[in-house]
Scaffold this active site. Structure first.
Site, PDB file in Angstrom:
ATOM      1  N   ASP A  94      53.478  39.127  41.228  1.00  0.00           N
ATOM      2  CA  ASP A  94      52.721  37.963  41.687  1.00  0.00           C
ATOM      3  C   ASP A  94      51.802  37.379  40.633  1.00  0.00           C
ATOM      4  O   ASP A  94      51.583  36.181  40.559  1.00  0.00           O
ATOM      5  CB  ASP A  94      51.899  38.311  42.933  1.00  0.00           C
ATOM      6  CG  ASP A  94      50.749  39.258  42.599  1.00  0.00           C
ATOM      7  OD1 ASP A  94      51.019  40.338  42.057  1.00  0.00           O
ATOM      8  OD2 ASP A  94      49.586  38.917  42.876  1.00  0.00           O
ATOM      9  N   ASP A  97      49.587  41.946  37.396  1.00  0.00           N
ATOM     10  CA  ASP A  97      49.853  43.368  37.593  1.00  0.00           C
ATOM     11  C   ASP A  97      51.352  43.588  37.795  1.00  0.00           C
ATOM     12  O   ASP A  97      52.154  42.688  37.574  1.00  0.00           O
ATOM     13  CB  ASP A  97      49.028  43.912  38.766  1.00  0.00           C
ATOM     14  CG  ASP A  97      49.275  43.123  40.055  1.00  0.00           C
ATOM     15  OD1 ASP A  97      50.326  42.466  40.163  1.00  0.00           O
ATOM     16  OD2 ASP A  97      48.407  43.167  40.950  1.00  0.00           O
ATOM     17  N   TYR A 245      46.063  40.968  49.492  1.00  0.00           N
ATOM     18  CA  TYR A 245      46.661  39.862  50.230  1.00  0.00           C
ATOM     19  C   TYR A 245      46.536  40.094  51.729  1.00  0.00           C
ATOM     20  O   TYR A 245      47.512  40.064  52.464  1.00  0.00           O
ATOM     21  CB  TYR A 245      48.123  39.656  49.796  1.00  0.00           C
ATOM     22  CG  TYR A 245      48.227  39.142  48.384  1.00  0.00           C
ATOM     23  CD1 TYR A 245      47.909  37.824  48.085  1.00  0.00           C
ATOM     24  CD2 TYR A 245      48.601  39.988  47.337  1.00  0.00           C
ATOM     25  CE1 TYR A 245      47.970  37.349  46.774  1.00  0.00           C
ATOM     26  CE2 TYR A 245      48.654  39.520  46.026  1.00  0.00           C
ATOM     27  CZ  TYR A 245      48.351  38.203  45.757  1.00  0.00           C
ATOM     28  OH  TYR A 245      48.403  37.737  44.467  1.00  0.00           O
ATOM     29  N   GLU A 485      43.284  35.182  35.301  1.00  0.00           N
ATOM     30  CA  GLU A 485      44.583  35.693  35.749  1.00  0.00           C
ATOM     31  C   GLU A 485      45.474  34.561  36.239  1.00  0.00           C
ATOM     32  O   GLU A 485      45.035  33.705  37.006  1.00  0.00           O
ATOM     33  CB  GLU A 485      44.402  36.727  36.868  1.00  0.00           C
ATOM     34  CG  GLU A 485      45.687  37.457  37.221  1.00  0.00           C
ATOM     35  CD  GLU A 485      45.456  38.672  38.131  1.00  0.00           C
ATOM     36  OE1 GLU A 485      46.366  39.497  38.241  1.00  0.00           O
ATOM     37  OE2 GLU A 485      44.358  38.780  38.717  1.00  0.00           O
TER      38      GLU A 485
END
Length: 508
Positions: A94, A97, A245, A485
């Site tokens: 995603d 990571d 999430y 990120e």
């Protein structure tokens, strides 16, 4: 005097008509304004479009194809799913990571598909690359939904993964598999997965009709599961998916969103009836102007307003009003405006990963402007008339900010423009590639690089990062995941916006 006066009036009318006609012509490198100066774009939207799609190749998990263009990446996660004796190889990481989170991956796939459905006809040579990015997602979602009334929603233990700073190719943290089913439902992740499969089925309807049918059939089945066994997935999987999430907005928005996409993909009156019966219960009129991986209410309103504005589905009349409320919340100076902007003009929702709301909102502005133009309508914000042109202008301003029109003169898309983030929060990008450093880099060995000030050796071309703070400041620090990120759902809606802008300025 009367003749002279009427002649002046006629000349004035002709001048106004000429000016109005000129305003209808899209800006392009070949277009001239009425003063005779060429109108040129301040950005190369075509280059940004190419890069925004290329980014997805850097996020791929699984066995990489021979035509892989992000060449510093290698195969990874080749045994994913084996913990539950199922094939879950593939899909996308995603963000920075090495976990595969199904909820944001499905939303990414939906938004990539919507980008292509609205603006794919303008993409020219990039259309095939966009389709391939979608297919990389849908191939995985088909695997994740291969068992009836079950969805495999995550591969990887996020807490253990985050305790390491290692390349996906070296990954040795547990590849645990997590699922939702009848006993532990997840209407949110299931509704989003159904939306992704239905939207993608429309993308492939002409180019690969058999694949399209497979996607749509699966979407129907997955939506039935979402609706029949209701509950948020973060109830049963709280320790796994939270705080990463969590489904903060509940599952009602995904049921409405999923039904809206199935209505568009199937034209089956069953879904229209479902929306009419359940819309209010599922939050159709809820005043909320946030659209992202968690909350789909606004997206569903805009999508359903298209059915009313363009396809003239009269029973969905209310959705234009719901969509207008969202638009009015964004317009600076409008009576119901409630959106914060930075001093430099960037829409600002929250400090963590703010750019995802900028890209998703910009896309909705351009899509809604398209629908309004088709229906020859506008938005009335308490007496302030807002035209499609105004919506496009606001969307362009947001995209231009991302590409460098901001106080720092910093492009927030990696690899675009002369100045962009050098130290993004991304494991694969920050560590030496397998080609440069074939030996394994152990779990904790990478933290020395993570905490250093050295630029990332591998350029994750096209990645859009979380972006500046509420005062337009950006430290470009690798440890600052809130601002540095990238994520797949940040890029997905931007693909559509960039295609529109590249076409509008004659670059495609």
């Amino acid at each position: 005097m009367a003749i002279s006066s009427s002649r002046s009036t006629i000349l004035l009318i002709l001048l106004l008509l000429t000016t109005f006609a000129a305003s209808l012509i899209p800006n392009s490198h070949g277009a001239h304004n009425h003063r005779g100066r060429p109108r040129t774009a301040s950005h190369n939207y075509r280059d940004a479009l190419t890069k925004s799609i290329l980014f997805f190749e850097g996020q791929r998990s699984g066995k990489l194809p021979p035509n892989q263009r992000m060449s510093w990446r290698r195969d990874s996660g080749l045994t994913d799913g084996s913990a539950m004796n199922v094939d879950l190889v593939g899909g996308y990481y995603d963000a920075g990571d090495n976990v595969k989170f199904g909820f944001p991956m499905a939303f990414t796939t939906t938004m990539l598909s919507w980008s292509v459905l609205e603006f794919g006809g303008l993409m020219k040579g990039e259309l095939q690359n966009a389709r391939e990015a979608i297919r990389w997602g849908t191939d995985y979602l088909l695997k994740a939904t291969s068992h009836p009334d079950t969805i495999f929603v995550q591969v990887g233990d996020a807490k253990k993964d985050h305790a390491c700073w290692e390349r996906p190719e070296d990954m040795d943290t547990p590849r645990s598999v997590y699922k939702v089913d009848k006993n532990s439902p997840g209407s949110d992740v299931a509704g989003e997965t159904a939306a992704a499969l239905a939207a993608a089925s429309l993308v492939f309807r002409r180019s690969d009709p058999n694949y399209s049918k497979v996607l749509l059939k699966r979407a129907i089945r997955v939506f039935q599961f979402a609706d029949k066994y209701r509950g948020p997935y973060s109830n049963g999987l709280k320790s796994v998916v939270c705080p990463f999430y969590c489904s903060y907005s509940g599952y009602q928005d995904e049921l409405l969103w999923g039904a809206a996409w199935l209505h568009r993909a199937t034209k089956n009156p069953t879904y229209l009836n479902y929306i009419q019966v359940n819309g209010q219960i599922l939050g159709a009129a809820e005043f909320d102007n946030t659209f992202g991986w968690d909350n789909k209410h606004v997206g569903a309103r805009i999508l359903l307003s298209k059915a009313f504005l363009v396809q003239r589905v009269q029973s969905l009349h209310d959705y234009k009003g719901h969509a207008d409320n969202f638009i009015c919340s964004l317009i600076p100076g409008a009576p119901s405006s409630s959106t914060q902007y930075t001093p430099g003009g960037l829409l600002f929702k929250m400090s963590d990963d703010n750019m995802q709301y900028v890209t998703s909102t910009s896309f909705l502005l351009l899509a809604y402007a398209k629908y309004l133009t088709s229906a020859r309508k506008f938005v009335n914000c308490g007496g302030t008339i807002v035209t499609p042109k105004r919506l496009r202008s606001l969307a362009k301003k947001q995209v231009d900010y991302i590409l460098g029109d901001n106080p720092l003169r910093m492009s927030y898309m990696v690899g675009y423009g002369p100045r962009y983030p050098q130290r993004i929060h991304h494991r694969g990008s920050s560590l030496p590639s397998k080609a440069a450093h074939p030996a394994k880099i152990e779990c904790s060995a990478g933290f020395g690089i993570m905490n250093s000030g050295s630029p990332n050796p591998n350029v994750l071309v096209g990645a859009v990062v979380g972006g500046p703070d509420s005062r337009d400041r950006f430290p470009d620090q690798r440890s600052d995941y809130e601002q540095s990120e990238p994520s797949t759902y940040m890029n997905a809606p931007l693909v559509g916006s960039l295609a529109y802008l590249a076409h509008s300025f004659g670059q495609l």
